[in-house]
Design an enzyme around this catalytic site. Structure first.
Site, PDB file in Angstrom:
ATOM      1  N   HIS A 128       0.810  -1.228   0.000  1.00 35.89           N
ATOM      2  CA  HIS A 128       0.000   0.000   0.000  1.00 35.89           C
ATOM      3  C   HIS A 128       0.840   1.274   0.000  1.00 35.89           C
ATOM      4  O   HIS A 128       0.364   2.328   0.403  1.00 35.89           O
ATOM      5  CB  HIS A 128      -0.968  -0.019   1.183  1.00 35.89           C
ATOM      6  CG  HIS A 128      -1.994  -1.107   1.084  1.00 35.89           C
ATOM      7  ND1 HIS A 128      -2.719  -1.568   2.158  1.00 35.89           N
ATOM      8  CD2 HIS A 128      -2.432  -1.827   0.007  1.00 35.89           C
ATOM      9  CE1 HIS A 128      -3.539  -2.534   1.756  1.00 35.89           C
ATOM     10  NE2 HIS A 128      -3.378  -2.718   0.465  1.00 35.89           N
ATOM     11  N   GLY A 183      -1.340  -9.060  12.751  1.00 31.13           N
ATOM     12  CA  GLY A 183      -1.946  -7.752  12.980  1.00 31.13           C
ATOM     13  C   GLY A 183      -2.704  -7.164  11.814  1.00 31.13           C
ATOM     14  O   GLY A 183      -2.626  -5.960  11.567  1.00 31.13           O
ATOM     15  N   GLU A 197      -7.612 -10.401  18.104  1.00 31.83           N
ATOM     16  CA  GLU A 197      -9.029 -10.602  17.746  1.00 31.83           C
ATOM     17  C   GLU A 197      -9.180 -11.659  16.653  1.00 31.83           C
ATOM     18  O   GLU A 197      -8.257 -11.886  15.875  1.00 31.83           O
ATOM     19  CB  GLU A 197      -9.632  -9.288  17.239  1.00 31.83           C
ATOM     20  CG  GLU A 197      -9.818  -8.259  18.342  1.00 31.83           C
ATOM     21  CD  GLU A 197     -10.229  -6.895  17.794  1.00 31.83           C
ATOM     22  OE1 GLU A 197     -10.776  -6.828  16.678  1.00 31.83           O
ATOM     23  OE2 GLU A 197      -9.977  -5.901  18.502  1.00 31.83           O
TER      24      GLU A 197
HETATM   25  C1  BJW Z   1      -3.182  -6.248  16.649  1.00 31.11           C
HETATM   26  C2  BJW Z   1      -2.672  -5.514  17.708  1.00 31.11           C
HETATM   27  C3  BJW Z   1      -1.433  -5.941  18.272  1.00 31.11           C
HETATM   28  C4  BJW Z   1      -4.521  -4.608  17.080  1.00 31.11           C
HETATM   29  N1  BJW Z   1      -0.828  -7.008  17.771  1.00 31.11           N
HETATM   30  N2  BJW Z   1      -2.563  -7.308  16.184  1.00 31.11           N
HETATM   31  C5  BJW Z   1     -12.920  -7.819  -3.192  1.00 31.11           C
HETATM   32  C6  BJW Z   1     -14.085  -7.765  -2.465  1.00 31.11           C
HETATM   33  C7  BJW Z   1     -14.578  -6.552  -1.971  1.00 31.11           C
HETATM   34  C8  BJW Z   1     -13.927  -5.371  -2.207  1.00 31.11           C
HETATM   35  C9  BJW Z   1     -12.768  -5.422  -2.916  1.00 31.11           C
HETATM   36  C10 BJW Z   1     -12.291  -6.629  -3.416  1.00 31.11           C
HETATM   37  N3  BJW Z   1     -11.135  -6.369  -4.070  1.00 31.11           N
HETATM   38  C11 BJW Z   1     -10.876  -5.054  -3.988  1.00 31.11           C
HETATM   39  C12 BJW Z   1     -11.874  -4.456  -3.298  1.00 31.11           C
HETATM   40  C13 BJW Z   1     -11.976  -2.990  -2.966  1.00 31.11           C
HETATM   41  C14 BJW Z   1     -11.101  -2.570  -1.833  1.00 31.11           C
HETATM   42  C15 BJW Z   1     -11.400  -3.436  -0.607  1.00 31.11           C
HETATM   43  O1  BJW Z   1     -10.699  -4.379  -0.292  1.00 31.11           O
HETATM   44  N4  BJW Z   1     -12.431  -3.098   0.132  1.00 31.11           N
HETATM   45  C16 BJW Z   1     -12.834  -3.875   1.323  1.00 31.11           C
HETATM   46  C17 BJW Z   1     -12.578  -3.068   2.596  1.00 31.11           C
HETATM   47  C18 BJW Z   1     -14.281  -4.232   1.176  1.00 31.11           C
HETATM   48  N5  BJW Z   1      -9.716  -2.670  -2.225  1.00 31.11           N
HETATM   49  C19 BJW Z   1      -9.107  -1.706  -2.901  1.00 31.11           C
HETATM   50  O2  BJW Z   1      -9.688  -0.681  -3.234  1.00 31.11           O
HETATM   51  C20 BJW Z   1      -7.652  -1.939  -3.264  1.00 31.11           C
HETATM   52  N6  BJW Z   1      -7.449  -1.713  -4.645  1.00 31.11           N
HETATM   53  C21 BJW Z   1      -7.889  -2.544  -5.585  1.00 31.11           C
HETATM   54  O3  BJW Z   1      -8.494  -3.547  -5.302  1.00 31.11           O
HETATM   55  O4  BJW Z   1      -7.547  -2.166  -6.867  1.00 31.11           O
HETATM   56  C22 BJW Z   1      -8.224  -2.811  -7.930  1.00 31.11           C
HETATM   57  C23 BJW Z   1      -9.444  -1.992  -8.208  1.00 31.11           C
HETATM   58  C24 BJW Z   1      -9.276  -0.725  -8.696  1.00 31.11           C
HETATM   59  C25 BJW Z   1     -10.411   0.021  -8.977  1.00 31.11           C
HETATM   60  C26 BJW Z   1     -11.672  -0.490  -8.719  1.00 31.11           C
HETATM   61  C27 BJW Z   1     -11.798  -1.768  -8.185  1.00 31.11           C
HETATM   62  C28 BJW Z   1     -10.669  -2.529  -7.923  1.00 31.11           C
HETATM   63  C29 BJW Z   1      -6.761  -0.934  -2.593  1.00 31.11           C
HETATM   64  C30 BJW Z   1      -6.783  -1.055  -1.115  1.00 31.11           C
HETATM   65  C31 BJW Z   1      -5.971   0.066  -0.500  1.00 31.11           C
HETATM   66  C32 BJW Z   1      -6.078   0.086   1.002  1.00 31.11           C
HETATM   67  N7  BJW Z   1      -5.610   1.315   1.484  1.00 31.11           N
HETATM   68  C33 BJW Z   1      -5.584   1.534   2.918  1.00 31.11           C
HETATM   69  C34 BJW Z   1      -5.241   3.011   3.163  1.00 31.11           C
HETATM   70  C35 BJW Z   1      -3.774   3.315   2.874  1.00 31.11           C
HETATM   71  C36 BJW Z   1      -3.511   4.761   3.027  1.00 31.11           C
HETATM   72  C37 BJW Z   1      -3.784   5.260   4.434  1.00 31.11           C
HETATM   73  O5  BJW Z   1      -3.125   4.804   5.375  1.00 31.11           O
HETATM   74  O6  BJW Z   1      -4.635   6.127   4.587  1.00 31.11           O
HETATM   75  O7  BJW Z   1      -4.640   0.659   3.511  1.00 31.11           O
HETATM   76  S1  BJW Z   1      -7.094   1.113   3.727  1.00 31.11           S
HETATM   77  C38 BJW Z   1      -6.359   0.514   5.197  1.00 31.11           C
HETATM   78  O8  BJW Z   1      -6.710  -0.882   5.343  1.00 31.11           O
HETATM   79  C39 BJW Z   1      -4.847   0.560   4.942  1.00 31.11           C
HETATM   80  C40 BJW Z   1      -4.412  -0.777   5.441  1.00 31.11           C
HETATM   81  O9  BJW Z   1      -3.181  -1.150   4.853  1.00 31.11           O
HETATM   82  C41 BJW Z   1      -5.563  -1.677   5.072  1.00 31.11           C
HETATM   83  C42 BJW Z   1      -5.617  -2.943   5.850  1.00 31.11           C
HETATM   84  O10 BJW Z   1      -5.815  -2.676   7.203  1.00 31.11           O
HETATM   85  P1  BJW Z   1      -5.075  -3.558   8.291  1.00 31.11           P
HETATM   86  O11 BJW Z   1      -3.612  -3.387   8.168  1.00 31.11           O
HETATM   87  O12 BJW Z   1      -5.609  -4.914   8.246  1.00 31.11           O
HETATM   88  O13 BJW Z   1      -5.486  -2.789   9.627  1.00 31.11           O
HETATM   89  P2  BJW Z   1      -6.857  -2.859  10.450  1.00 31.11           P
HETATM   90  O14 BJW Z   1      -6.920  -1.633  11.243  1.00 31.11           O
HETATM   91  O15 BJW Z   1      -7.990  -3.174   9.567  1.00 31.11           O
HETATM   92  O16 BJW Z   1      -6.671  -4.102  11.417  1.00 31.11           O
HETATM   93  C43 BJW Z   1      -5.728  -4.068  12.467  1.00 31.11           C
HETATM   94  C44 BJW Z   1      -5.684  -5.448  13.090  1.00 31.11           C
HETATM   95  O17 BJW Z   1      -4.655  -5.459  14.060  1.00 31.11           O
HETATM   96  C45 BJW Z   1      -6.982  -5.838  13.819  1.00 31.11           C
HETATM   97  O18 BJW Z   1      -7.369  -7.140  13.407  1.00 31.11           O
HETATM   98  C46 BJW Z   1      -6.579  -5.842  15.299  1.00 31.11           C
HETATM   99  O19 BJW Z   1      -7.243  -6.838  16.049  1.00 31.11           O
HETATM  100  C47 BJW Z   1      -5.107  -6.135  15.212  1.00 31.11           C
HETATM  101  N8  BJW Z   1      -4.282  -5.648  16.337  1.00 31.11           N
HETATM  102  N9  BJW Z   1      -3.486  -4.488  18.037  1.00 31.11           N
HETATM  103  C48 BJW Z   1      -1.362  -7.689  16.794  1.00 31.11           C
HETATM  104  N10 BJW Z   1      -0.838  -5.297  19.373  1.00 31.11           N
END
Ligand code: BJW
Length: 248
Positions: free
Chosen positions: A126, A195, A223
């Site tokens: 990302h 995470g 979680e």
């Molecule tokens: C701990 C802890 C501790 C807490 N120890 N653990 C298929 C189905 C449905 C939708 C889609 C699909 N394919 C694509 C999509 C669309 C979309 C998507 O996935 N949407 C879903 C949410 C429904 N995806 C996209 O748009 C992607 N692009 C794409 O698919 O391109 C093709 C396309 C283009 C045009 C049209 C259609 C398709 C791009 C995704 C980009 C994500 N960007 C972000 C923001 C980055 C910039 C910013 O920072 O602002 O990336 S979103 C955000 O979520 C960020 C993260 O990298 C990403 C993932 O989050 P992550 O890392 O999992 O964090 P959290 O907060 O969700 O979870 C934290 C976890 O930690 C929790 O489980 C806690 O329990 C745990 N935790 N303390 C260990 N101490």
């Protein structure tokens, strides 16, 4: 929640960890939580900024509609990150580079903390908050070397507007990054997923690919996630406490 002890890590996992040559670690925001980086989901406080949910402010549409607001949001977040340090999970993963023949680190994080801990060749799905990219010529610039206020910075090469070099909702991942991660996922023997809420695609498909290709799949998270039921083992707890236990 009970703290995990060395005994909670199965003999099977310890054996696989000792014997594996090819390992893939995929991390999400939770690996940086103990460094003080807010997560997106599950109790983090970056969920809403100035009344805008992060799915809106961190979206492709927002870059087109209001680039100055996007910069303001990312400048604020870089400000938060500046003084933060890697935690024991980042440090252990960096040490593992010398433990395995082939270790691939894939991260969804944009914070650069793995690199700060010493990890090299990190596959950043990302992007990275410390880089900017020109919307016209796509040249990349290191923001640590760029001085600017809250206005939109311009490209040294062509004078176009710069944007944060991160992947927002609705945008494609950097060319080759997903493909490189998927190829490594297909080849790994052990896949540790640390995470991440495992809801954002295509990143969330990396552990699915590893499991389908026969890897032993392990999740580290306090979680339950949609990935949990696919895993061979789930280590319930904080990354900074669990990850260093694996190497002992
Ligand atoms: C701990 C802890 C501790 C807490 N120890 N653990 C298929 C189905 C449905 C939708 C889609 C699909 N394919 C694509 C999509 C669309 C979309 C998507 O996935 N949407 C879903 C949410 C429904 N995806 C996209 O748009 C992607 N692009 C794409 O698919 O391109 C093709 C396309 C283009 C045009 C049209 C259609 C398709 C791009 C995704 C980009 C994500 N960007 C972000 C923001 C980055 C910039 C910013 O920072 O602002 O990336 S979103 C955000 O979520 C960020 C993260 O990298 C990403 C993932 O989050 P992550 O890392 O999992 O964090 P959290 O907060 O969700 O979870 C934290 C976890 O930690 C929790 O489980 C806690 O329990 C745990 N935790 N303390 C260990 N101490």
């Amino acid at each position: 929640m009970q703290a995990i002890s060395r005994q909670s890590i199965s003999e099977e996992l310890r054996r696989r960890f000792r014997q594996a040559n090819n390992i893939l670690v995929m991390t999400g925001a939770g690996v940086s939580a103990e460094s003080g980086v807010p997560t997106f989901r599950g109790g983090g406080n970056t969920g809403v900024w100035k009344g805008l949910p992060f799915e809106i402010i961190s979206s492709a549409g927002m870059v087109e509609r209001d680039l100055p607001a996007v910069w303001e949001w990312f400048n604020y977040r870089r400000g938060l990150l500046e003084s933060l340090k890697p935690n024991p999970a980042h440090e252990a993963i960096a040490r593992w580079q010398t433990l395995f023949g082939d270790l691939t680190l894939v991260t969804q994080n944009i914070d650069g903390l793995h690199q700060k801990a010493g990890s090299r060749n990190v596959i950043e799905l990302h992007g990275n908050i410390w880089r900017a990219r020109c919307v016209d010529c796509a040249a990349r610039h290191d923001l640590r070397e760029l001085k600017f206020d809250n206005s939109v910075p311009v490209c040294f090469d062509c004078g176009g507007s710069l944007r944060p070099d991160v992947v927002l909702f609705g945008e494609m991942l950097p060319a080759g990054a997903f493909e490189a991660a998927a190829m490594k996922a297909e080849a790994c023997e052990l896949c540790l997923v640390v995470g991440t809420s495992a809801v954002v695609y295509p990143a969330a498909s990396i552990p699915e690919i590893a499991r389908a290709a026969g890897a032993y799949l392990v999740e580290v998270n306090p979680e339950v996630t949609p990935l949990s039921e696919l895993c061979d083992e789930v280590l319930t707890g904080k990354a900074g406490e669990i990850i260093p236990l694996l190497e002992r």
